[in-house]
Motif scaffolding. Structure first.
Motif, PDB file in Angstrom:
ATOM      1  N   UNK A 116       4.850 -12.575  -0.361  1.00  0.00           N
ATOM      2  CA  UNK A 116       4.188 -11.654   0.565  1.00  0.00           C
ATOM      3  C   UNK A 116       5.015 -10.391   0.799  1.00  0.00           C
ATOM      4  N   UNK A 117       6.183 -10.308   0.165  1.00  0.00           N
ATOM      5  CA  UNK A 117       6.992  -9.087   0.291  1.00  0.00           C
ATOM      6  C   UNK A 117       6.219  -7.919  -0.301  1.00  0.00           C
ATOM      7  N   UNK A 118       6.142  -6.840   0.449  1.00  0.00           N
ATOM      8  CA  UNK A 118       5.425  -5.665  -0.033  1.00  0.00           C
ATOM      9  C   UNK A 118       4.950  -4.815   1.130  1.00  0.00           C
ATOM     10  N   UNK A 119       3.986  -3.958   0.864  1.00  0.00           N
ATOM     11  CA  UNK A 119       3.481  -3.017   1.860  1.00  0.00           C
ATOM     12  C   UNK A 119       2.035  -3.327   2.211  1.00  0.00           C
ATOM     13  N   UNK A 120       1.790  -3.502   3.503  1.00  0.00           N
ATOM     14  CA  UNK A 120       0.447  -3.722   4.026  1.00  0.00           C
ATOM     15  C   UNK A 120      -0.048  -2.412   4.618  1.00  0.00           C
ATOM     16  N   UNK A 121      -1.303  -2.071   4.344  1.00  0.00           N
ATOM     17  CA  UNK A 121      -1.870  -0.847   4.907  1.00  0.00           C
ATOM     18  C   UNK A 121      -3.060  -1.196   5.785  1.00  0.00           C
ATOM     19  N   UNK A 122      -3.179  -0.459   6.887  1.00  0.00           N
ATOM     20  CA  UNK A 122      -4.278  -0.629   7.824  1.00  0.00           C
ATOM     21  C   UNK A 122      -5.029   0.699   7.893  1.00  0.00           C
ATOM     22  N   UNK A 123      -6.306   0.684   7.514  1.00  0.00           N
ATOM     23  CA  UNK A 123      -7.117   1.902   7.533  1.00  0.00           C
ATOM     24  C   UNK A 123      -8.318   1.679   8.442  1.00  0.00           C
ATOM     25  N   UNK A 124      -8.550   2.635   9.344  1.00  0.00           N
ATOM     26  CA  UNK A 124      -9.664   2.550  10.281  1.00  0.00           C
ATOM     27  C   UNK A 124     -10.582   3.745  10.048  1.00  0.00           C
ATOM     28  N   UNK A 125     -11.883   3.475   9.926  1.00  0.00           N
ATOM     29  CA  UNK A 125     -12.890   4.540   9.810  1.00  0.00           C
ATOM     30  C   UNK A 125     -13.876   4.376  10.957  1.00  0.00           C
ATOM     31  N   UNK A 126     -14.117   5.469  11.670  1.00  0.00           N
ATOM     32  CA  UNK A 126     -15.005   5.460  12.824  1.00  0.00           C
ATOM     33  C   UNK A 126     -16.013   6.587  12.656  1.00  0.00           C
ATOM     34  N   UNK A 127     -17.076   6.353  11.861  1.00  0.00           N
ATOM     35  CA  UNK A 127     -18.004   7.441  11.525  1.00  0.00           C
ATOM     36  C   UNK A 127     -18.469   8.216  12.763  1.00  0.00           C
ATOM     37  N   UNK A 128     -18.435   9.560  12.687  1.00  0.00           N
ATOM     38  CA  UNK A 128     -18.157  10.377  11.498  1.00  0.00           C
ATOM     39  C   UNK A 128     -16.677  10.639  11.236  1.00  0.00           C
ATOM     40  N   UNK A 129     -15.769   9.951  11.969  1.00  0.00           N
ATOM     41  CA  UNK A 129     -14.329  10.063  11.676  1.00  0.00           C
ATOM     42  C   UNK A 129     -13.990   9.199  10.469  1.00  0.00           C
ATOM     43  N   UNK A 130     -14.016   9.793   9.284  1.00  0.00           N
ATOM     44  CA  UNK A 130     -13.655   9.064   8.072  1.00  0.00           C
ATOM     45  C   UNK A 130     -12.230   9.378   7.647  1.00  0.00           C
ATOM     46  N   UNK A 131     -11.795  10.591   7.926  1.00  0.00           N
ATOM     47  CA  UNK A 131     -10.476  11.046   7.495  1.00  0.00           C
ATOM     48  C   UNK A 131      -9.464  10.690   8.571  1.00  0.00           C
ATOM     49  N   UNK A 132      -8.273  10.331   8.167  1.00  0.00           N
ATOM     50  CA  UNK A 132      -7.233  10.042   9.141  1.00  0.00           C
ATOM     51  C   UNK A 132      -6.016   9.445   8.482  1.00  0.00           C
ATOM     52  N   UNK A 133      -5.068   9.064   9.312  1.00  0.00           N
ATOM     53  CA  UNK A 133      -3.827   8.479   8.803  1.00  0.00           C
ATOM     54  C   UNK A 133      -4.077   7.017   8.426  1.00  0.00           C
TER      55      UNK A 133
END
Length: 193
Positions: A116-133
């Motif tokens: 499980x060593x590695x990088x986990x990413x969390x992405x949230x989209x809240x239409x119309x907010x699609x772009x973000x960190x």
């Protein structure tokens, strides 16, 4: 377009101040690095903020990139309800631990393994907010937990407290025995008179 045509065209296009157009973006916050003990469970925390109220179409996607940089693997998906992975290394090993109303998109990984060593990413989209960190967490699964400076300081303070208690206890006991010995000597001296 020639430079003159481009310039004349740009004068005819209306320009609106940026303040009139709200910036649509979702900000995601995670820990940068986490160390966890092999075989334990870990809550991967992910919080977010959006420039608009939470939508019914808000989605959360957790992905994993192994240390060897092989292909990405989906870990978890949320859209109105949590969807566990049906295959892969995290099948039956991940559960939803978030609360969308509280802007929390966290998950729990069960029975951590060195793979499980590695990088986990969390992405949230809240239409119309699609772009973000996108939040990134680098996980290191270790056999033994390293002592951090805080742990060392806590052990030092705890040891000092225990030592102080021992010293105070010894002093109190010594004074008690000394007082008892003086009382006995006083009784012996009184009986001799």
């Amino acid at each position: 377009l020639t430079p003159r045509q481009y310039f004349s065209l740009s004068l005819t296009v209306p320009v609106f101040p940026a303040a009139l157009w709200p910036a649509a973006a979702v900000e995601v916050h995670t820990s940068r690095e986490v160390d966890a003990l092999n075989g334990t469970n870990l809550r991967l925390k992910c919080t977010f903020s959006s420039s608009i109220p939470i939508s019914q179409l808000l989605s959360v996607t957790w992905n994993f990139q192994p240390e060897d940089l092989s292909s990405h693997e989906q870990v978890f998906y949320y859209l109105k309800e949590p969807y566990k992975p049906s295959a892969g290394r995290f099948k039956e090993r991940v559960t939803w631990d978030g609360n969308i109303e509280r802007n929390d998109a966290s998950i729990v990984l069960w029975n951590l393994q060195p793979t499980d060593n590695g990088t986990f990413t969390c992405q949230v989209k809240n239409p119309p907010d699609f772009v973000g960190t996108i939040g990134e967490v680098r996980l290191r699964v270790v056999q033994k937990v390293r002592l951090s400076e805080i742990h060392i300081l806590a052990v030092a303070i705890g040891s000092a407290c225990v030592l102080m208690i021992v010293v105070v206890t010894v002093v109190v006991i010594c004074r008690y025995h000394r007082k008892k010995a003086q009382e006995k000597r006083s009784e012996v001296a009184d009986t001799e008179l």
